[in-house]
Design an enzyme around this catalytic site. Structure first.
Site, PDB file in Angstrom:
ATOM      1  N   ASN A   1      -2.386   9.356   4.945  1.00  0.00           N
ATOM      2  CA  ASN A   1      -1.143   9.172   4.176  1.00  0.00           C
ATOM      3  C   ASN A   1      -0.045   8.664   5.098  1.00  0.00           C
ATOM      4  O   ASN A   1      -0.120   8.811   6.317  1.00  0.00           O
ATOM      5  CB  ASN A   1      -0.731  10.513   3.543  1.00  0.00           C
ATOM      6  CG  ASN A   1       0.077  10.333   2.275  1.00  0.00           C
ATOM      7  OD1 ASN A   1      -0.097   9.360   1.558  1.00  0.00           O
ATOM      8  ND2 ASN A   1       0.970  11.262   1.999  1.00  0.00           N
TER       9      ASN A   1
ATOM     10  N   ASP B   1      -3.518   1.773 -12.148  1.00  0.00           N
ATOM     11  CA  ASP B   1      -3.808   0.345 -11.939  1.00  0.00           C
ATOM     12  C   ASP B   1      -5.321   0.134 -11.835  1.00  0.00           C
ATOM     13  O   ASP B   1      -6.087   1.096 -11.769  1.00  0.00           O
ATOM     14  CB  ASP B   1      -3.067  -0.174 -10.689  1.00  0.00           C
ATOM     15  CG  ASP B   1      -3.550   0.485  -9.389  1.00  0.00           C
ATOM     16  OD1 ASP B   1      -4.766   0.470  -9.125  1.00  0.00           O
ATOM     17  OD2 ASP B   1      -2.707   1.017  -8.631  1.00  0.00           O
TER      18      ASP B   1
ATOM     19  N   HIS C   1      -5.756   9.982 -14.506  1.00  0.00           N
ATOM     20  CA  HIS C   1      -4.469   9.904 -15.221  1.00  0.00           C
ATOM     21  C   HIS C   1      -4.420   8.742 -16.206  1.00  0.00           C
ATOM     22  O   HIS C   1      -3.341   8.375 -16.667  1.00  0.00           O
ATOM     23  CB  HIS C   1      -3.316   9.793 -14.221  1.00  0.00           C
ATOM     24  CG  HIS C   1      -3.075  11.070 -13.462  1.00  0.00           C
ATOM     25  ND1 HIS C   1      -2.274  11.134 -12.344  1.00  0.00           N
ATOM     26  CD2 HIS C   1      -3.522  12.330 -13.674  1.00  0.00           C
ATOM     27  CE1 HIS C   1      -2.247  12.391 -11.895  1.00  0.00           C
ATOM     28  NE2 HIS C   1      -3.003  13.128 -12.680  1.00  0.00           N
TER      29      HIS C   1
END
Ligand code: OAD
Length: 239
Positions: free
Chosen positions: A206, A99, A114
């Site tokens: 996280n 994104d 990626h």
């Protein structure tokens, strides 16, 4: 009094965009038409069933246009500005995300290891084009007119982008911070070990402990939209 420079590498994953409303890959909503992402995001799948692969990415591209960056994206951009404007050290923001929410949150020079949803790669001529519409209807490449456009995404089995620059930064950083990634996909999952090997402090932010949690000097668990702004405030106060 001048500060010692602090060289930072940040790695982000799908968790940093979760609170914006984008699905993570390995969460409960991480399947696509009953398939694991590992079975959809491959060169073989694109060859065998291009319609399915395009449906997957067309849906994600359309969803991306409906969401906004969250507090974690904005906080990282604020940290980057401080690092650049005040010459506090080297800075590299590497994302596994396809994104553009880091950029829309104000970050610049983001390395998309990626690939990017809003980019089309022509399998015939190799040119890239900014792309915000669907690709499933086989549009022609604006450069060579062949109908072989594919999402500019690094599929499983393909080489991630920018690896030389990332490895160099990992070898020279003082602090490596991993945010919102499960640590399930290499080479990104191994960055913590490289950074540590070369002497960096390492921190994980996280929701749950990642697969490589044991490698980090410190871990903080919680949503990125809360943890990242707090950590940025802390770092700006001391560094
Ligand atoms: P995953 O879906 O594997 O992991 C997302 C991580 O984010 C998990 O560890 C969650 O606990 C965490 N998480 C979820 N919500 C969060 C929140 N609000 N705040 C903080 N953390 C949260 O996604 P990635 O690790 O990014 O590759 O996946 C790595 C790669 O696998 C992706 O880049 C993609 C995928 O296949 C390609 O597309 C090539």
């Amino acid at each position: 009094m001048s500060r010692d420079p602090l060289n930072i590498v940040i790695l982000t994953g799908a968790g940093v965009s979760a609170e914006s409303g984008l699905a993570t890959f390995r969460g409960p909503d991480g399947l696509w038409e009953g398939c694991r992402v590992e079975d959809v995001c491959t060169p073989e799948a694109l060859e065998r069933d291009p319609e399915m692969v395009h449906r997957f990415y067309d849906a994600r591209r359309a969803a991306l246009l409906t969401v906004e960056p969250n507090a974690a994206h904005h906080a990282l951009a604020r940290l980057q500005r401080a690092w650049r404007d005040e010459g506090r050290g080297e800075w590299l923001l590497v994302t596994q995300n396809v994104d553009d929410l880091h950029e829309r949150g104000g970050a610049v020079d983001v390395l998309h290891m990626h690939g990017e949803l809003l980019s089309a790669l022509c399998a015939a001529c190799g040119d890239r084009h900014r792309w915000s519409g669907p690709m499933g209807d086989d549009p022609p490449c604006p450069s060579c007119a062949s109908r072989r456009l594919r999402p500019d995404i690094v599929f499983f089995g393909e080489m991630p982008y920018h690896m030389d620059r990332i490895q160099m930064a990992l070898q020279h950083c003082d602090l490596f911070v991993s945010i919102g990634t499960s640590g399930a996909v290499y080479p990104a999952a191994g960055f913590v070990q490289t950074a540590r090997h070369y002497g960096a402090q390492t921190l994980e932010l996280n929701l749950d402990p990642s697969a490589g949690s044991i490698w980090f000097h410190a871990s903080r668990m919680g949503p990125a939209g809360r943890l990242v702004p707090l950590w940025v405030d802390e770092l700006l106060a001391v560094a």
